[in-house]
Design a protein around this motif. Structure first.
Motif, mmCIF file in Angstrom:
data_model
loop_
_atom_site.group_PDB
_atom_site.id
_atom_site.type_symbol
_atom_site.label_atom_id
_atom_site.label_comp_id
_atom_site.label_asym_id
_atom_site.label_seq_id
_atom_site.Cartn_x
_atom_site.Cartn_y
_atom_site.Cartn_z
ATOM 1 N N SER A 143 6.513 -8.794 -9.813
ATOM 2 C CA SER A 143 6.502 -7.956 -8.364
ATOM 3 C C SER A 143 4.935 -8.000 -7.821
ATOM 4 C CB SER A 143 6.707 -6.651 -8.651
ATOM 5 O OG SER A 143 5.792 -6.028 -9.476
ATOM 6 N N GLY A 145 2.664 -5.699 -7.432
ATOM 7 C CA GLY A 145 2.125 -4.750 -8.209
ATOM 8 C C GLY A 145 1.834 -5.325 -9.672
ATOM 9 N N THR A 170 -3.873 -3.082 -1.018
ATOM 10 C CA THR A 170 -3.071 -3.761 0.091
ATOM 11 C C THR A 170 -1.742 -4.165 -0.352
ATOM 12 O OG1 THR A 170 -5.058 -4.330 1.138
ATOM 13 C CG2 THR A 170 -3.091 -5.426 2.151
ATOM 14 N N GLY A 171 -0.801 -3.640 0.454
ATOM 15 C CA GLY A 171 0.753 -4.021 0.157
ATOM 16 C C GLY A 171 1.344 -3.655 -1.037
ATOM 17 N N GLN A 172 0.689 -2.635 -1.548
ATOM 18 C CA GLN A 172 1.317 -2.010 -2.697
ATOM 19 C C GLN A 172 2.155 -0.660 -2.663
ATOM 20 O OE1 GLN A 172 0.552 -3.517 -5.850
ATOM 21 N NE2 GLN A 172 0.044 -4.987 -4.344
ATOM 22 N N ASP A 173 3.330 -0.341 -3.417
ATOM 23 C CA ASP A 173 4.107 0.674 -3.165
ATOM 24 C C ASP A 173 3.431 1.583 -3.558
ATOM 25 O OD1 ASP A 173 5.165 1.160 -6.069
ATOM 26 O OD2 ASP A 173 5.926 -0.929 -5.871
ATOM 27 N N PRO A 174 4.024 3.015 -3.718
ATOM 28 C CA PRO A 174 3.236 4.038 -4.101
ATOM 29 C C PRO A 174 2.955 4.211 -5.480
ATOM 30 C CG PRO A 174 4.835 4.894 -2.350
ATOM 31 C CD PRO A 174 4.913 3.592 -2.552
ATOM 32 N N ILE A 175 3.987 3.678 -6.387
ATOM 33 C CA ILE A 175 3.831 3.561 -7.941
ATOM 34 C C ILE A 175 2.886 2.432 -8.298
ATOM 35 C CG2 ILE A 175 5.098 3.100 -10.059
ATOM 36 C CD1 ILE A 175 7.653 4.305 -8.631
ATOM 37 N N SER A 176 3.059 1.260 -7.744
ATOM 38 C CA SER A 176 2.069 0.244 -8.030
ATOM 39 C C SER A 176 0.686 0.615 -7.638
ATOM 40 C CB SER A 176 2.397 -1.133 -7.342
ATOM 41 O OG SER A 176 3.635 -1.610 -7.802
ATOM 42 N N MET A 177 0.401 1.128 -6.696
ATOM 43 C CA MET A 177 -0.827 1.781 -6.136
ATOM 44 C C MET A 177 -1.383 2.889 -7.074
ATOM 45 S SD MET A 177 -2.065 3.223 -2.329
ATOM 46 C CE MET A 177 -1.435 1.991 -1.517
ATOM 47 N N ASP A 201 -8.549 1.771 2.369
ATOM 48 C CA ASP A 201 -7.545 2.754 1.856
ATOM 49 C C ASP A 201 -8.319 4.016 1.500
ATOM 50 O OD1 ASP A 201 -6.026 4.260 -0.169
ATOM 51 O OD2 ASP A 201 -4.568 3.176 0.672
#
Length: 267
Positions: A143, A145, A170-177, A201
């Motif tokens: 993925s 992330g 950049t471009g990460q979903d909340p969990i990956s972020m 961010d």
């Protein structure tokens, strides 16, 4: 106060007729997380490339660990870069190599370690980012992330004195972020290195930073702790931190009066 690792003075840099830096000066401590923030197009990624010696300034100096980056010979610059880790915005994994071999690559290229020691170190680095179990996977199976985390493991493979993060969220979903935010802070503490985070961010970057340089219009417009910048009354900083639609960065791009465009006449 922490010792200074990166010292930039009177930096000027242009691309064609566009001036990106116009006398920029700043210091980055040897320890802790320093964020470089500002609107899109202000040269944040360009600044990382100047620090790493990938670009040459028109004027001014960039010193890293007491060495003027752009006065070094190719061989000495190569040695200095070995002590810098870089997490690219895209991850930049080598698509034909497995996760294990991506992390092993700098160790094979820049050390004379045997295979057993390389395996030991690679598994430690992958474990640090939570992906030891993905060692045999290919980049195409990861993925976004996970790719970023593998790239981070590769960036710390040579135990650098400094890690540069180019738009890591950049471009990460909340969990990956959330995982990346935690990793940046934990690795900085565990490795006791200088971390430079370039990002727009606001919440996540401020949550992990010890010092923030806000740049705009080719200069540093404000420097301070996250708490100080959140209370800032500087127009540039306030607009960026609070996501105001209009301000020093205007809503309307410069143009002729609308009546001239619509009807060919002055208002």
């Amino acid at each position: 106060m922490s010792e200074i690792l990166v010292k930039i003075r009177d930096l000027h840099f242009s691309r064609g007729n566009r001036k990106i830096f116009d006398g920029l000066s700043l210091d980055i401590p040897r320890q802790g997380i320093t964020a470089i923030m500002g609107p899109s197009g202000t040269g944040k990624t360009t600044l990382l490339k100047l620090i790493g010696g990938q670009l040459t300034p028109d004027q001014g100096s960039v010193e890293v660990d007491g060495q003027d980056v752009h006065q070094l010979s190719t061989a000495k610059l190569f040695e200095l870069r070995k002590r810098m880790g870089m997490l690219f915005q895209s991850g930049a994994l080598l698509t034909d190599l497995s996760v294990f071999e991506n992390v092993a690559y700098p160790l094979r290229e820049h050390t004379s370690l045997n295979n057993a020691m390389i395996r030991y170190l690679v598994l430690l680095k992958l474990n640090a980012v939570g992906l030891r179990g993905a060692a045999d996977m290919m980049p195409s199976e990861l993925s976004g992330g996970m790719s970023r985390r593998v790239a981070l493991a590769r960036a710390i493979a040579l135990d650098p004195m400094m890690i540069m993060y180019d738009e890591p969220f950049t471009g990460q979903d909340p969990i990956s972020m959330g995982v990346l935010v935690s990793l940046i802070r934990e690795l900085n503490s565990a490795l006791d290195v200088c971390s430079i985070v370039v990002s727009h961010d606001v919440p996540d970057t401020l949550s992990i930073s010890d010092l923030v340089h806000f740049i705009s219009a080719g200069k540093v417009v404000e420097t301070g702790t996250p708490e100080q910048l959140q209370k800032s009354r500087t127009d540039w900083t306030h607009q960026f931190i609070h996501a105001d639609a209009d301000g020093p960065v205007p809503f309307h791009y410069p143009a002729r009066p609308i009546m001239e465009d619509l009807y060919g006449q002055s208002e």
